[in-house]
Design a protein around this motif. Structure first.
Motif, PDB file in Angstrom:
ATOM      1  N   LEU A   1       0.836  -1.208   0.000  1.00 35.94           N
ATOM      2  CA  LEU A   1       0.000   0.000   0.000  1.00 35.94           C
ATOM      3  C   LEU A   1       0.870   1.258   0.000  1.00 35.94           C
ATOM      4  N   LEU A   2       1.924   1.232   0.801  1.00 37.44           N
ATOM      5  CA  LEU A   2       2.821   2.394   0.853  1.00 37.44           C
ATOM      6  C   LEU A   2       3.501   2.606  -0.496  1.00 37.44           C
ATOM      7  N   ASP A   3       3.917   1.526  -1.119  1.00 35.18           N
ATOM      8  CA  ASP A   3       4.546   1.630  -2.442  1.00 35.18           C
ATOM      9  C   ASP A   3       3.571   2.253  -3.447  1.00 35.18           C
ATOM     10  N   GLU A   4       2.309   1.854  -3.349  1.00 37.91           N
ATOM     11  CA  GLU A   4       1.305   2.388  -4.265  1.00 37.91           C
ATOM     12  C   GLU A   4       1.135   3.906  -4.053  1.00 37.91           C
ATOM     13  N   VAL A   5       1.090   4.323  -2.790  1.00 39.67           N
ATOM     14  CA  VAL A   5       0.949   5.757  -2.498  1.00 39.67           C
ATOM     15  C   VAL A   5       2.179   6.525  -2.982  1.00 39.67           C
ATOM     16  N   LYS A   6       3.355   5.932  -2.781  1.00 41.84           N
ATOM     17  CA  LYS A   6       4.584   6.599  -3.238  1.00 41.84           C
ATOM     18  C   LYS A   6       4.603   6.701  -4.757  1.00 41.84           C
ATOM     19  N   ARG A   7       4.176   5.628  -5.409  1.00 36.74           N
ATOM     20  CA  ARG A   7       4.123   5.644  -6.871  1.00 36.74           C
ATOM     21  C   ARG A   7       3.215   6.778  -7.350  1.00 36.74           C
ATOM     22  N   MET A   8       2.055   6.898  -6.718  1.00 36.70           N
ATOM     23  CA  MET A   8       1.116   7.939  -7.130  1.00 36.70           C
ATOM     24  C   MET A   8       1.677   9.340  -6.882  1.00 36.70           C
TER      25      MET A   8
ATOM     26  N   ALA B   1      -4.946   9.901   0.305  1.00 39.53           N
ATOM     27  CA  ALA B   1      -3.688   9.432   0.880  1.00 39.53           C
ATOM     28  C   ALA B   1      -2.996  10.662   1.457  1.00 39.53           C
ATOM     29  N   ASN B   2      -2.534  10.557   2.696  1.00 35.94           N
ATOM     30  CA  ASN B   2      -1.845  11.669   3.351  1.00 35.94           C
ATOM     31  C   ASN B   2      -0.384  11.325   3.568  1.00 35.94           C
ATOM     32  N   MET B   3       0.462  12.251   3.240  1.00 33.05           N
ATOM     33  CA  MET B   3       1.882  12.073   3.532  1.00 33.05           C
ATOM     34  C   MET B   3       2.357  13.277   4.316  1.00 33.05           C
ATOM     35  N   LYS B   4       2.726  13.053   5.555  1.00 34.71           N
ATOM     36  CA  LYS B   4       3.224  14.146   6.384  1.00 34.71           C
ATOM     37  C   LYS B   4       4.727  14.008   6.388  1.00 34.71           C
ATOM     38  N   PRO B   5       5.429  14.866   5.681  1.00 33.34           N
ATOM     39  CA  PRO B   5       6.872  14.642   5.522  1.00 33.34           C
ATOM     40  C   PRO B   5       7.616  14.791   6.836  1.00 33.34           C
ATOM     41  N   GLY B   6       8.793  14.222   6.909  1.00 32.76           N
ATOM     42  CA  GLY B   6       9.656  14.441   8.055  1.00 32.76           C
ATOM     43  C   GLY B   6      10.219  15.850   8.028  1.00 32.76           C
TER      44      GLY B   6
ATOM     45  N   PRO C   1       8.740  10.365   8.281  1.00 30.16           N
ATOM     46  CA  PRO C   1       7.485  10.808   7.661  1.00 30.16           C
ATOM     47  C   PRO C   1       6.325   9.978   8.194  1.00 30.16           C
ATOM     48  N   ARG C   2       5.126  10.469   8.010  1.00 28.03           N
ATOM     49  CA  ARG C   2       3.927   9.713   8.354  1.00 28.03           C
ATOM     50  C   ARG C   2       3.090   9.586   7.100  1.00 28.03           C
ATOM     51  N   ALA C   3       2.531   8.425   6.858  1.00 27.02           N
ATOM     52  CA  ALA C   3       1.668   8.233   5.696  1.00 27.02           C
ATOM     53  C   ALA C   3       0.464   7.421   6.129  1.00 27.02           C
ATOM     54  N   ASN C   4      -0.670   7.720   5.523  1.00 28.79           N
ATOM     55  CA  ASN C   4      -1.856   6.904   5.756  1.00 28.79           C
ATOM     56  C   ASN C   4      -2.803   7.019   4.569  1.00 28.79           C
ATOM     57  N   VAL C   5      -3.710   6.059   4.482  1.00 29.13           N
ATOM     58  CA  VAL C   5      -4.830   6.186   3.556  1.00 29.13           C
ATOM     59  C   VAL C   5      -6.065   6.436   4.402  1.00 29.13           C
ATOM     60  N   PHE C   6      -6.773   7.466   4.037  1.00 30.19           N
ATOM     61  CA  PHE C   6      -7.867   7.983   4.849  1.00 30.19           C
ATOM     62  C   PHE C   6      -9.146   7.871   4.028  1.00 30.19           C
TER      63      PHE C   6
END
Lengths: 307, 307
Positions: free
Chosen positions: A65-72, A134-139, A259-264
């Motif tokens: 799932l994380l790879d998919e969010v990063k790809r997007m 998808a949320n990505m809160k960068p470091g 970083p923090r990532a999630n699918v919301f």
């Protein structure tokens, strides 16, 4: 353009701040509409306004799932869409909306029984997707997200009639005390904080970066926190947080390198389809508040083999 | 105006970022100069670069200290002094410097054996006060404090020759995962991160509100955190954190309603008195970096009855 009948959850109408008792159930149909979690978990959700389920997704699934969010986030055809929101002062992607339609994998995730059946069980009906992202809160430079009730915004800006929706956050990175975890105020969902001020059109374009409207007043927040405290969702990747649409929440910034990532995903009851926004506001775009199609999402038969 | 001899801890000299091994001891004279903490605690301090001592001050003592800080923050004759720093965009007091001279009570605190003898034991000599302040991080809108090594600043801007100083933070409010606790990077004190960029005169006036110089690069931070992790100092009021002058630290913002307050004191060895600042900078004011008098602070005979 004002609604002709009294609106119990009126907000931003210049009457000043107020705390109003919730008029809607938290759990519908006795929590028997589906059978995804235990009765005690339903009771905890009803009392607290949230439920943390740990280890729902395996490490391998979480990685996929994380790879998919990063790809997007690296796909320029997606980054250039209105659905993509960047950090203030940089081009780094902070959120991508409507991910359940932009990605087959995340579309499947939305119908995974581990998520959608919890939503159906709590909301006591079929559900559709009000909003996904998808949320990505960068470091190093992740910004804070100030306290808010989602329902306050969805009610005023999207015309969501009642409190019969919930959010689910699938954690794709470990959340700890140092990287700005989601913070929830237990029991705050039982009270609606009506906010001061009016809302300009196209507010959403700014509000996703910095809120200025629909901001609860400090005294109401202080009261809610004195009553319920604050629970930071410190949990491992693969955990899922479900929380009521009216639970007060926010997060601090993140100077850690993590970083923090999630699918919301926001599931709304099909019995609670959107009406017109309040105060004559024009509807927000489809990716922020779906109103093209309120038909139910069909659960997958079994948990998906994501990896 | 450049120093004629090579400076091991050179920084902000446009040579780019670098990580340099520490050349100085962490604990001096074998930790035998005084007898305030156990040998195992000295060993932990040497390894980690910090030591958290819980329940040092009683609830009653902590309350008396907090009342004193609040009294000072509301005293217009103090708020109007150069020693008082306000939050960006408000008049709320964030820090008051030189509190050990502005307040008899805090002057006594500086010489309390529970603090000064730990400093003497670690630094292996008599000590004086390089800087003291009371910090108040308000609820709701407390700003982050980005990662930094104090020594980097004290070396460049104050001409502190070697790493033979430590900070001690007396917690006057409970610190938890939600209100932006002090975060320390264990073992980071063993490496000096030389920073990029030059420093304008009068930098200190802005740097206390927002840092722009002496900021470690993300790659070095990433490396230090991969090696040591991050420890948030979650502890009750009345606890004390001692940390080495070169330990990397910072704190996230604070949207919780819970303010944070502490009294922060920097003990420097009398063997490590300040020289001229680097790069021809003019000395910062006395309340930021004491240089009028390097004579030793005399410990009180016994712990003070503060309450």
């Amino acid at each position: 353009m004002r609604k002709p009948i009294a609106d119990w959850y009126a907000s931003r109408n210049d009457r000043g701040s107020a705390i109003i008792a919730r008029q809607d159930p938290v759990v519908y149909e006795g929590g028997n509409y589906a059978d995804a979690v235990e009765e005690s978990q339903i009771a905890a959700y009803e009392r607290d306004g949230f439920l943390l389920l740990e280890d729902i997704f395996s490490d391998a699934e979480t990685q996929v799932l994380l790879d998919e969010v990063k790809r997007m986030s690296a796909d320029s055809s997606i980054v250039s869409m209105e659905e993509s929101i960047t950090e203030p002062g940089s081009n780094e992607v902070r959120s991508i909306f409507r991910v359940h339609e932009l990605s087959d994998m995340l579309g499947n995730l939305a119908r995974d029984p581990r998520l959608i059946n919890v939503a159906r069980q709590i909301l006591g009906s079929e559900v559709y997707m009000h909003q996904s992202r998808a949320n990505m809160k960068p470091g190093f430079k992740g910004k804070e997200f100030y306290w808010h009730s989602d329902f306050e915004t969805w009610h005023v800006e999207d015309g969501m009639p009642r409190m019969r929706a919930l959010s689910c956050s699938v954690l794709l990175s470990d959340n700890n005390a140092c990287n700005g975890p989601l913070m929830l105020v237990p029991s705050s969902h039982q009270q609606f904080v009506s906010c001061q001020g009016q809302t300009p059109d196209d507010h959403y374009k700014k509000s996703l970066k910095k809120q200025e409207y629909g901001v609860p007043d400090p005294l109401s927040l202080q009261l809610l926190v004195e009553q319920g405290g604050i629970k930071p969702m410190m949990a491992k990747a693969g955990s899922v947080v479900f929380f009521d649409c009216n639970t007060m929440h926010g997060s601090n910034g993140n100077i850690s390198p993590w970083p923090r990532a999630n699918v919301f995903m926001v599931y709304n009851s099909t019995e609670n389809a959107l009406g017109a926004p309040m105060h004559g506001l024009k509807p927000r775009p489809e990716h922020i508040a779906a109103r093209r199609d309120f038909s139910a999402l069909v659960p997958q038969e079994a948990p998906l083999a994501l990896a």
